[in-house]
Design a protein around this motif. Structure first.
Motif, PDB file in Angstrom:
ATOM      1  N   SER A 268       0.473  -1.128  -0.161  1.00  0.00           N
ATOM      2  CA  SER A 268      -0.615  -0.092  -0.331  1.00  0.00           C
ATOM      3  C   SER A 268       0.558   1.457   0.279  1.00  0.00           C
ATOM      4  O   SER A 268       0.414   1.983  -0.100  1.00  0.00           O
ATOM      5  CB  SER A 268      -0.888   0.027   1.068  1.00  0.00           C
ATOM      6  N   ALA A 269       1.995   0.805   0.290  1.00  0.00           N
ATOM      7  CA  ALA A 269       3.221   2.087   1.338  1.00  0.00           C
ATOM      8  C   ALA A 269       4.548   2.475   0.376  1.00  0.00           C
ATOM      9  O   ALA A 269       4.931   1.435   0.817  1.00  0.00           O
ATOM     10  CB  ALA A 269       2.244   2.748   2.045  1.00  0.00           C
ATOM     11  N   TYR A 270       5.262   2.815  -0.516  1.00  0.00           N
ATOM     12  CA  TYR A 270       6.711   2.132  -0.350  1.00  0.00           C
ATOM     13  C   TYR A 270       7.707   3.123  -0.081  1.00  0.00           C
ATOM     14  O   TYR A 270       7.151   4.578  -0.824  1.00  0.00           O
ATOM     15  CB  TYR A 270       6.721   1.636  -1.454  1.00  0.00           C
ATOM     16  N   LEU A 271       8.076   3.429   0.692  1.00  0.00           N
ATOM     17  CA  LEU A 271       9.042   4.513   1.387  1.00  0.00           C
ATOM     18  C   LEU A 271      11.015   3.821   0.528  1.00  0.00           C
ATOM     19  O   LEU A 271      10.931   2.578   0.988  1.00  0.00           O
ATOM     20  CB  LEU A 271       9.442   4.030   2.327  1.00  0.00           C
ATOM     21  N   SER A 272      11.124   4.482  -0.450  1.00  0.00           N
ATOM     22  CA  SER A 272      12.383   4.463  -0.957  1.00  0.00           C
ATOM     23  C   SER A 272      13.085   4.949  -0.209  1.00  0.00           C
ATOM     24  O   SER A 272      13.595   5.859   0.115  1.00  0.00           O
ATOM     25  CB  SER A 272      12.445   4.149  -2.395  1.00  0.00           C
ATOM     26  N   GLN A 273      14.602   4.282   0.145  1.00  0.00           N
ATOM     27  CA  GLN A 273      15.452   4.308   1.255  1.00  0.00           C
ATOM     28  C   GLN A 273      16.942   5.233   0.268  1.00  0.00           C
ATOM     29  O   GLN A 273      17.131   3.824  -0.044  1.00  0.00           O
ATOM     30  CB  GLN A 273      15.541   3.589   2.763  1.00  0.00           C
ATOM     31  N   GLY A 274      17.248   5.837   0.998  1.00  0.00           N
ATOM     32  CA  GLY A 274      18.677   6.275   0.034  1.00  0.00           C
ATOM     33  C   GLY A 274      19.756   5.668   0.359  1.00  0.00           C
ATOM     34  O   GLY A 274      19.915   4.266   0.955  1.00  0.00           O
ATOM     35  N   LYS A 275      21.229   5.955  -0.678  1.00  0.00           N
ATOM     36  CA  LYS A 275      21.658   4.836  -0.102  1.00  0.00           C
ATOM     37  C   LYS A 275      23.017   5.707   1.297  1.00  0.00           C
ATOM     38  O   LYS A 275      23.053   6.424   1.211  1.00  0.00           O
ATOM     39  CB  LYS A 275      22.930   3.842  -1.212  1.00  0.00           C
ATOM     40  N   VAL A 276      24.142   4.540   1.371  1.00  0.00           N
ATOM     41  CA  VAL A 276      24.761   5.270   2.619  1.00  0.00           C
ATOM     42  C   VAL A 276      26.459   5.345   1.283  1.00  0.00           C
ATOM     43  O   VAL A 276      26.763   4.194   1.369  1.00  0.00           O
ATOM     44  CB  VAL A 276      24.993   4.319   4.099  1.00  0.00           C
ATOM     45  N   VAL A 277      26.476   6.975   1.188  1.00  0.00           N
ATOM     46  CA  VAL A 277      28.240   6.470   0.888  1.00  0.00           C
ATOM     47  C   VAL A 277      29.347   7.363   1.342  1.00  0.00           C
ATOM     48  O   VAL A 277      28.468   7.794   3.052  1.00  0.00           O
ATOM     49  CB  VAL A 277      28.076   8.022  -0.094  1.00  0.00           C
ATOM     50  N   ASN A 278      30.246   7.298   0.901  1.00  0.00           N
ATOM     51  CA  ASN A 278      31.253   8.273   1.843  1.00  0.00           C
ATOM     52  C   ASN A 278      31.722   8.920   0.957  1.00  0.00           C
ATOM     53  O   ASN A 278      32.721   8.461  -0.641  1.00  0.00           O
ATOM     54  CB  ASN A 278      32.030   6.630   2.370  1.00  0.00           C
ATOM     55  N   ASN A 279      32.415  10.156   1.378  1.00  0.00           N
ATOM     56  CA  ASN A 279      33.512  11.131   0.374  1.00  0.00           C
ATOM     57  C   ASN A 279      33.057  11.495  -0.601  1.00  0.00           C
ATOM     58  O   ASN A 279      33.200  10.804  -1.675  1.00  0.00           O
ATOM     59  CB  ASN A 279      34.098  10.703   0.816  1.00  0.00           C
ATOM     60  N   GLY A 280      31.183  10.956  -0.517  1.00  0.00           N
ATOM     61  CA  GLY A 280      30.464  11.760  -1.681  1.00  0.00           C
ATOM     62  C   GLY A 280      30.333   9.935  -2.958  1.00  0.00           C
ATOM     63  O   GLY A 280      29.886  10.482  -3.824  1.00  0.00           O
ATOM     64  N   ARG A 281      31.414   9.684  -3.003  1.00  0.00           N
ATOM     65  CA  ARG A 281      31.335   8.111  -3.649  1.00  0.00           C
ATOM     66  C   ARG A 281      30.053   7.063  -3.054  1.00  0.00           C
ATOM     67  O   ARG A 281      30.592   6.546  -1.873  1.00  0.00           O
ATOM     68  CB  ARG A 281      32.525   7.767  -4.230  1.00  0.00           C
ATOM     69  N   LYS A 282      30.559   5.319  -3.880  1.00  0.00           N
ATOM     70  CA  LYS A 282      29.177   4.660  -3.388  1.00  0.00           C
ATOM     71  C   LYS A 282      30.324   4.433  -2.451  1.00  0.00           C
ATOM     72  O   LYS A 282      31.358   4.169  -2.850  1.00  0.00           O
ATOM     73  CB  LYS A 282      28.922   4.218  -4.705  1.00  0.00           C
ATOM     74  N   MET A 283      30.615   3.017  -1.675  1.00  0.00           N
ATOM     75  CA  MET A 283      31.610   2.789  -0.922  1.00  0.00           C
ATOM     76  C   MET A 283      31.368   1.123  -1.911  1.00  0.00           C
ATOM     77  O   MET A 283      31.071   0.476  -2.425  1.00  0.00           O
ATOM     78  CB  MET A 283      30.891   1.932   0.697  1.00  0.00           C
ATOM     79  N   SER A 284      33.277   1.385  -2.093  1.00  0.00           N
ATOM     80  CA  SER A 284      33.461   0.027  -2.949  1.00  0.00           C
ATOM     81  C   SER A 284      34.630  -0.373  -2.346  1.00  0.00           C
ATOM     82  O   SER A 284      35.379   0.467  -1.156  1.00  0.00           O
ATOM     83  CB  SER A 284      33.366  -0.176  -3.901  1.00  0.00           C
TER      84      SER A 284
END
Length: 830
Positions: free
Chosen positions: A581-597
């Motif tokens: 019925s409702a969907y909440l899309s959560q953001g990502k956790v990044v580090n220093n402006g970039r995707k963690m990898s």
RNA sequence: GCCCCGGUAGUCCAAUCGGCAGAGACGAUGCACUCAAACUGCAUACAGUGUGGGUUCGAAUCCCACCCGGGGUACCA
């Protein structure tokens, strides 16, 4: 006064507190969902994880956000179903098994144990008694059962078709699993095409409903996801038009969204890889055609998808008759027409379509405009609005005349004319394709079909489910382009259930997205051995009131789950039209402006953060950092600040001197107003998923309470107890350990998580006086205290009587006074 | 190219109906505490809301155009 500045502040031991409450919670199980409860039911769900290693920051974020809602519902008196399990079939386990000469189950169930322990430490309000794994035979038995139902209804079928092939994973992929740049969604390898017979779910039969229901979901789903699904389903309205080819019985049908441009059709193009092209080509043109086709087949998907390269094609040597002009037009084969969209053949209208314009220019074909472009138009093909021209051209006699009509009217007239002649009809087309569900890998649910030379495709009888995976491990699982299950000959060779003759099992397994398309049904009756799920319980608990997850599933899991729900509804297994019925899309956790990898070396270890700051501080940081939908940059946040706040809040509980149960009504009114206002606002904020603001409001309440204790009504005032208890309950949504510790220190029994949301005293929400702003020409000149129910006339009079205002108005004429009682007066004067 | 979302102090973010630009925090600075520091507490400073127009008594908020960032989609006829 509390302790003097400079003294060591009292703190609690985070590790000890975590250990203590974990034990208590495991014992009292405060979040077990009761099917028979009289309370109103709520179903909270967050996407279950794939068990790759331990939990990471992303899991921590989605879970922390999701838990705010689930815990809030408990506090508000709902019976909450908040289950968790594992999406445990899939490639990483299989690849690990090949590397380590092991079984995929080793990797999978080891990681599940690790993640379970981490989740429990993380203090999430999951009902662990309902957990299951999609790789358990007791679960995939029902995945297979559902496949059989789909097969019975004609919603699962096999066909031969060009399909997406991942050369790295050595398996086919669904359209949804190929990214926009032509790479594999899972491993990033460049996807190629193969012609193969594969299993499909008939998602297209629900295309219209999947699209229509998005309107209802729009208010409670994120715009991003709604938009992505609309694009993916890709509905277009147009017409089928038949073109007659000399000496061929069957006409060629094209699909067009612009039937009004038919007078501008100067050629026809068919997809080079469609069977139609091969049928049409003349002997004379065949060598050229085949050479071209081979060249295209060799090109990679990425090359093919580049739209800026010159158009190519081969004349097939045949002509078709334009049904309105009677002209014979050439038929070409090209790669800019897609074989599997529409009919694989298109009428070439260079005047109205840029691609056709480029093709016509390249090949020297005639161009006729049929829509009058605006005078200042400078482009090539014109696809906009305008009057129809050249339809027919001046002095030409045609059975249809649409000259002068605007586009929409011309479309209708053309379709009506063609339909009247029996050579055309209005048509709706979708971009959505059927879901390719078979995979040539091991670690998935086997497709419960037996292939018999006599009886064909035979469904495995229900009482023989599950079709368990044969024991294969290590090198047996190495991808070789065909399913590893084929190697298990004892498993493959079976008697046909219908005729008893020799037959073979289907050796493909199902896409793991099949497993996750129905897991939320299984949670309502996870132990049921007689059915996939209990229909009455599903109807009672569902649909899911809030689903929290990531946008990466915008057109994958979310679309598949919607399709499954509609199919199950039509089988009478559930009464929901939509699962979420409702969907909440959560953001990502990044580090220093970039995707963690790993390759960037900027990963943040959840385990290390938890060890350093504690569970509550990490959870609070994730909830407070930003609105749930936004990304969080770990470099921008301060878990240390969260630790300080939590200790500060906790210290309040040690300062309260009144006894538990003290009547707050005699307490300090000022503080009571802050408490009740905060609780009231928090309700609306939680319900609108504005969790970061809830935390800010809680901080305000802590600050106000601190002030009241140190320099206000003093620690013994009943209002202080009321305020601190409110802080504990607010914190129970985000920082369960601290909240529990506070609650105990306040003299209460566990658990604060089920203490109940305090009753708000409406009378305390009313302000005694409000500050009204007096503006002159929209600029603030004065502020005056007025009663909140002041009349417009009184407010205006008070504003005019204000000395500053009087002075500012000297020598001016008041032209207009706007009064918005009780907050504002704006005087227009000059 | 098309579609969606967003742009507010040094940073993360508030401002629910168009009505005082600042709730909360990070960081900074100062003060207190300290032998000193950390911790803690108190205090202070910092933006006129991406740009340009428009509507309005009044715009961060509505409209138009553009710029920047994020996402989706892309020979879909």
């Amino acid at each position: 006064m509390s302790e003097q500045a400079g003294h060591e502040r009292e703190t609690y031991d985070v590790d000890a507190v975590q250990d203590k409450w974990q034990r208590v919670w495991q014992e009292i199980e405060p979040f077990k969902a009761d099917d028979d409860s009289e309370r109103e039911k709520r179903y909270a769900l967050t996407m279950f994880p794939y068990p790759s290693g331990d939990l990471h920051m992303g899991h921590a974020e989605v879970t922390a956000l999701h838990d705010v809602i689930a815990r809030y519902w408990w506090q508000k008196g709902y019976e909450v179903l908040n289950p968790m399990g594992w999406d445990s079939f899939g490639l990483p386990a299989e690849n690990a098994a090949i590397r380590n000469d092991a079984h995929p189950a080793d990797y999978t169930y080891g990681n599940i144990a690790t993640q379970l322990e981490s989740f429990q430490k993380y203090g999430v309000s999951f009902d662990w008694s309902r957990r299951f794994n999609t790789s358990d035979p007791s679960y995939y038995r029902w995945t297979q059962w559902l496949f059989l139902k789909f097969h019975e209804k004609g919603l699962a079928y096999r066909k031969n078709s060009p399909v997406n092939w991942c050369p790295n994973d050595q398996t086919v992929l669904a359209n949804e699993q190929v990214l926009a740049d032509g790479s594999c969604e899972r491993c990033g390898a460049e996807v190629t095409k193969r012609e193969l017979t594969q299993w499909y779910f008939r998602t297209t039969s629900y295309a219209q409903e999947l699209l229509d229901c998005l309107d209802d979901l729009q208010p409670t789903w994120s715009d991003k996801v709604i938009n992505a699904q609309r694009n993916w389903i890709g509905r277009s309205e147009g017409a089928h038009v038949d073109f007659i080819v000399e000496g061929r019985e069957e006409p060629i049908t094209v699909y067009t969204t612009r039937p009004d441009t038919i007078f501008g059709t100067t050629f026809m193009v068919v997809a080079v890889d469609a069977a139609l092209a091969d049928e049409l080509v003349t002997d004379g043109q065949r060598p050229a055609f085949e050479a071209y086709r081979d060249e295209i087949r060799k090109a990679s998907e990425i090359e093919r998808m580049a739209t800026d390269r010159p158009k190519t094609g081969v004349d097939l040597g045949v002509t078709a008759r334009n049904p309105v002009t009677g002209e014979q037009i050439p038929i070409w084969a090209t790669d800019y027409v897609l074989a599997d969209y529409g009919t694989g053949a298109v009428m070439g209208v260079p005047g109205g379509d840029q691609r056709d314009w480029e093709f016509a220019t390249q090949m020297g074909l005639p161009i006729v405009r049929t829509t009058q472009p605006p005078a200042d138009f400078e482009g090539e093909a014109y696809a906009g609005e305008g009057q129809t021209i050249n339809s027919p051209a001046d002095g030409v006699d045609a059975p249809l005349d649409i000259n002068g009509m605007p586009v929409e009217e011309a479309k209708k007239a053309t379709i009506a004319f063609l339909a009247g002649k029996g050579v055309g009809e209005p048509t709706v087309n979708f971009r959505l394709r059927d879901w390719l569900l078979s995979r040539q890998r091991y670690w998935g649910a086997p497709i419960p079909i037996i292939h018999c030379p006599v009886d064909g495709e035979v469904r495995v009888p229900e009482d023989q489910l599950p079709v368990e995976l044969p024991e294969l491990r290590g090198a047996d699982l190495k991808p070789k382009g065909t399913s590893p299950l084929g190697a298990a000959s004892e498993w493959v060779n079976v008697a046909c259930p219908t005729c008893g003759g020799p037959a073979t099992r289907d050796t493909d397994t199902m896409d793991t997205f099949v497993d996750s398309s129905w897991y939320f049904f299984r949670y309502v009756s996870p132990k049921d051995e007689t059915q996939a799920f209990d229909t009455d319980l599903a109807n009672a608990w569902g649909p899911i009131d809030l689903y929290v997850g990531g946008d990466e599933h915008a057109v994958l899991h979310l679309l598949y789950a919607r399709f499954f729900t509609k199919a199950l509804r039509d089988m009478g297994l559930v009464n929901w039209d939509e699962p979420f019925s409702a969907y909440l899309s959560q953001g990502k956790v990044v580090n220093n402006g970039r995707k963690m990898s790993k390759s960037l070396g900027n990963g943040v270890s959840l385990g290390e953060q938890l060890a350093e700051f504690g569970v509550d501080a990490v959870r609070l940081t994730l909830v407070f950092a930003s609105p749930p939908e936004d990304n969080i940059d770990w470099a921008d946040v301060s878990p240390g600040g969260s630790v300080r706040f939590l200790q500060r809040a906790w210290r309040l509980s040690g300062d309260v001197t009144s006894a538990p149960g003290t009547d707050p009504t005699a307490g300090d009114v000022g503080l009571r107003k802050v408490t009740h206002k905060t609780l009231h606002e928090a309700e609306g904020l939680v319900e609108n998923h504005r969790f970061n603001v809830v935390v800010a409001r809680t901080m305000e309440l802590v600050n106000a309470t601190r002030k009241a204790i140190d320099s206000g009504c003093g620690p013994e005032d009943p209002a202080v107890r009321e305020a601190v208890e409110a802080v504990a309950i607010l914190l129970s949504l985000v920082a369960p350990y601290t909240a529990e510790e506070m609650w105990e220190r306040l003299g209460h029994r566990p658990t604060v998580a089920r203490a109940g949301w305090p009753t708000i005293d409406e009378a305390l929400l009313v302000e005694d006086s409000v500050v009204a702003v007096v503006q002159i020409q929209g600029k603030v000149k004065a502020r005056i205290d007025v009663s909140p129910d002041v009349s417009a006339a009184d407010l205006e009079a008070a504003a005019m009587a204000d000395p500053t205002v009087e002075k500012a108005l000297e020598g001016k004429t008041v032209r207009k006074v706007i009064v918005r009682e009780p907050k504002l007066v704006n005087i227009v004067a000059g």
